[in-house]
Motif scaffolding. Sequence first.
Motif, PDB file in Angstrom:
ATOM      1  N   PHE A  23       1.009  -1.151  -0.263  1.00  9.81           N
ATOM      2  CA  PHE A  23      -0.197  -0.116  -0.166  1.00  9.81           C
ATOM      3  C   PHE A  23       1.199   1.455   0.409  1.00  9.81           C
ATOM      4  CE2 PHE A  23      -3.701  -2.746   2.346  1.00  9.81           C
ATOM      5  CZ  PHE A  23      -3.586  -3.158   0.827  1.00  9.81           C
ATOM      6  N   LEU A  24       2.084   1.079   1.065  1.00  4.89           N
ATOM      7  CA  LEU A  24       3.019   2.171   0.813  1.00  4.89           C
ATOM      8  C   LEU A  24       3.369   2.271  -0.536  1.00  4.89           C
ATOM      9  CD1 LEU A  24       4.564   4.988   2.329  1.00  4.89           C
ATOM     10  CD2 LEU A  24       6.388   3.239   2.414  1.00  4.89           C
ATOM     11  N   ALA A  25       3.796   1.288  -1.392  1.00  8.95           N
ATOM     12  CA  ALA A  25       3.945   1.687  -3.041  1.00  8.95           C
ATOM     13  C   ALA A  25       2.994   2.550  -3.897  1.00  8.95           C
ATOM     14  CB  ALA A  25       4.739   0.171  -3.295  1.00  8.95           C
ATOM     15  N   GLY A  98      -9.175  -0.540  10.087  1.00 11.42           N
ATOM     16  CA  GLY A  98      -8.447   0.296   8.931  1.00 11.42           C
ATOM     17  C   GLY A  98      -8.434  -0.363   7.234  1.00 11.42           C
ATOM     18  N   CYS A  99      -7.685  -1.332   7.514  1.00 14.32           N
ATOM     19  CA  CYS A  99      -6.482  -2.033   6.590  1.00 14.32           C
ATOM     20  C   CYS A  99      -8.592  -2.924   4.879  1.00 14.32           C
ATOM     21  CB  CYS A  99      -6.098  -3.087   6.532  1.00 14.32           C
ATOM     22  SG  CYS A  99      -5.173  -3.955   4.795  1.00 14.32           S
ATOM     23  N   PHE A 100      -8.578  -3.831   5.922  1.00 16.69           N
ATOM     24  CA  PHE A 100      -9.310  -5.014   4.568  1.00 16.69           C
ATOM     25  C   PHE A 100     -11.306  -4.463   5.240  1.00 16.69           C
ATOM     26  CE2 PHE A 100     -13.161  -7.793   5.014  1.00 16.69           C
ATOM     27  CZ  PHE A 100     -12.400  -8.816   3.822  1.00 16.69           C
ATOM     28  N   PHE A 106     -14.445   1.478   0.299  1.00 23.96           N
ATOM     29  CA  PHE A 106     -14.037   2.389  -0.408  1.00 23.96           C
ATOM     30  C   PHE A 106     -13.227   1.963  -1.346  1.00 23.96           C
ATOM     31  CE2 PHE A 106     -14.376   4.284   4.164  1.00 23.96           C
ATOM     32  CZ  PHE A 106     -15.207   5.120   3.728  1.00 23.96           C
ATOM     33  N   ASN A 107     -12.173   1.325  -1.261  1.00 23.71           N
ATOM     34  CA  ASN A 107     -11.569   1.166  -2.786  1.00 23.71           C
ATOM     35  C   ASN A 107     -11.912   0.259  -3.599  1.00 23.71           C
ATOM     36  OD1 ASN A 107      -9.438   1.380  -0.232  1.00 23.71           O
ATOM     37  ND2 ASN A 107      -8.646   2.398  -2.321  1.00 23.71           N
ATOM     38  N   VAL A 108     -12.803  -1.313  -2.969  1.00 19.48           N
ATOM     39  CA  VAL A 108     -12.766  -2.433  -4.176  1.00 19.48           C
ATOM     40  C   VAL A 108     -13.985  -1.744  -4.920  1.00 19.48           C
ATOM     41  CG1 VAL A 108     -14.927  -4.279  -4.280  1.00 19.48           C
ATOM     42  CG2 VAL A 108     -12.487  -3.780  -2.944  1.00 19.48           C
ATOM     43  N   PRO A 109     -14.707  -0.597  -4.291  1.00 20.43           N
ATOM     44  CA  PRO A 109     -16.118  -0.432  -5.091  1.00 20.43           C
ATOM     45  C   PRO A 109     -15.689   1.001  -5.889  1.00 20.43           C
ATOM     46  CG  PRO A 109     -17.291  -0.111  -2.748  1.00 20.43           C
ATOM     47  CD  PRO A 109     -15.689  -0.546  -3.094  1.00 20.43           C
ATOM     48  N   MET A 110     -14.501   1.407  -6.083  1.00 19.81           N
ATOM     49  CA  MET A 110     -13.865   2.118  -6.806  1.00 19.81           C
ATOM     50  C   MET A 110     -13.113   1.928  -7.561  1.00 19.81           C
ATOM     51  SD  MET A 110     -12.549   5.651  -5.158  1.00 19.81           S
ATOM     52  CE  MET A 110     -11.974   4.936  -3.674  1.00 19.81           C
ATOM     53  N   ASN A 111     -12.957   0.271  -7.906  1.00 21.87           N
ATOM     54  CA  ASN A 111     -11.968  -0.352  -8.666  1.00 21.87           C
ATOM     55  C   ASN A 111     -13.053  -0.821  -9.256  1.00 21.87           C
ATOM     56  OD1 ASN A 111      -9.575  -0.084  -7.708  1.00 21.87           O
ATOM     57  ND2 ASN A 111      -9.469  -1.599  -6.154  1.00 21.87           N
ATOM     58  N   LYS A 112     -14.067  -1.563  -9.104  1.00 22.66           N
ATOM     59  CA  LYS A 112     -15.118  -2.095  -9.976  1.00 22.66           C
ATOM     60  C   LYS A 112     -15.508  -1.237 -11.153  1.00 22.66           C
ATOM     61  CE  LYS A 112     -16.821  -5.883  -6.712  1.00 22.66           C
ATOM     62  NZ  LYS A 112     -17.243  -6.401  -6.642  1.00 22.66           N
ATOM     63  N   VAL A 142      -4.653   5.480   4.184  1.00 20.14           N
ATOM     64  CA  VAL A 142      -5.663   5.279   5.170  1.00 20.14           C
ATOM     65  C   VAL A 142      -4.864   3.994   5.701  1.00 20.14           C
ATOM     66  CG1 VAL A 142      -7.544   4.736   6.763  1.00 20.14           C
ATOM     67  CG2 VAL A 142      -7.297   7.040   4.719  1.00 20.14           C
ATOM     68  N   ARG A 143      -5.195   2.765   4.435  1.00 15.98           N
ATOM     69  CA  ARG A 143      -4.869   1.471   4.389  1.00 15.98           C
ATOM     70  C   ARG A 143      -3.255   1.791   5.149  1.00 15.98           C
ATOM     71  NH1 ARG A 143      -7.075  -1.283  -0.888  1.00 15.98           N
ATOM     72  NH2 ARG A 143      -5.808  -0.271  -1.317  1.00 15.98           N
ATOM     73  N   THR A 144      -2.157   1.792   4.527  1.00 14.93           N
ATOM     74  CA  THR A 144      -1.134   2.402   4.706  1.00 14.93           C
ATOM     75  C   THR A 144      -0.654   2.219   5.962  1.00 14.93           C
ATOM     76  OG1 THR A 144      -0.384   2.687   2.341  1.00 14.93           O
ATOM     77  CG2 THR A 144       1.256   3.146   4.160  1.00 14.93           C
ATOM     78  N   VAL A 145      -1.502   3.493   6.743  1.00 16.62           N
ATOM     79  CA  VAL A 145      -1.115   3.855   8.089  1.00 16.62           C
ATOM     80  C   VAL A 145      -1.278   3.663   8.649  1.00 16.62           C
ATOM     81  CG1 VAL A 145      -2.131   5.398   9.736  1.00 16.62           C
ATOM     82  CG2 VAL A 145      -1.079   6.162   7.615  1.00 16.62           C
ATOM     83  N   ALA A 146      -3.415   2.139   8.714  1.00 18.04           N
ATOM     84  CA  ALA A 146      -3.522   0.965   9.277  1.00 18.04           C
ATOM     85  C   ALA A 146      -2.974  -0.155   9.490  1.00 18.04           C
ATOM     86  CB  ALA A 146      -4.786   0.778   8.895  1.00 18.04           C
ATOM     87  N   CYS A 147      -2.440  -0.669   8.687  1.00 14.45           N
ATOM     88  CA  CYS A 147      -1.363  -1.492   8.242  1.00 14.45           C
ATOM     89  C   CYS A 147       0.095  -1.294   9.276  1.00 14.45           C
ATOM     90  CB  CYS A 147      -1.114  -1.935   6.934  1.00 14.45           C
ATOM     91  SG  CYS A 147      -2.048  -3.075   6.141  1.00 14.45           S
TER      92      CYS A 147
END
Length: 166
Positions: A23-25, A98-100, A106-112, A142-147
């Motif tokens: 996620f950081l990358a 925070g990650c899953f 958020f991320n998966v709906p945008m990806n779809k 947000v996912r990066t920070v959560a991980c």
Amino acid sequence: MSPIIFYLAHFAVLAYALVGGVFLAFSDFIMRALSLTSGQGGAEAMQAINREVVRWVFMVLFLGLVPVSLLLAAYGALVVGHGPGFVMMLAGLTYVVGCFGVTAVFNVPMNKTLAGMETSAEATLDYWSRTYLPRWSFWNTVRTVACGLSAALLLFSLAWAAQSPA
């Protein structure tokens, strides 16, 4: 602490860090690089990335950490208890929410949405630049920070539990 939980928690620290590193990358340079391409090229590359991410190690770690995190959270709350157990519980819940959770909501709906778009269409270019890039990147951060926080909290809880009298 149970030896199985002890080793599972150490594995989880490493796995949280690995998932967070991916996620950081994206937050650090991949999305910025994709934004510098033509809108069509960036959207097309992201569509390909989203198709490929589900096929290998990353997805096993990403999904596998959900039950591991829930187990660690429950173990921390119910067995370890007190300060170290509370921190262990926070580590697991931080990953799950925070990650899953962020990924699913958020991320998966945008990806779809992006996956169903024709990359050469004007609407796709508008969605890519005005909606997808800024919002997806924000939630990815947000996912990066959560991980990272999950890894740090779990590592701290293990160190704290090791220092506590049995």
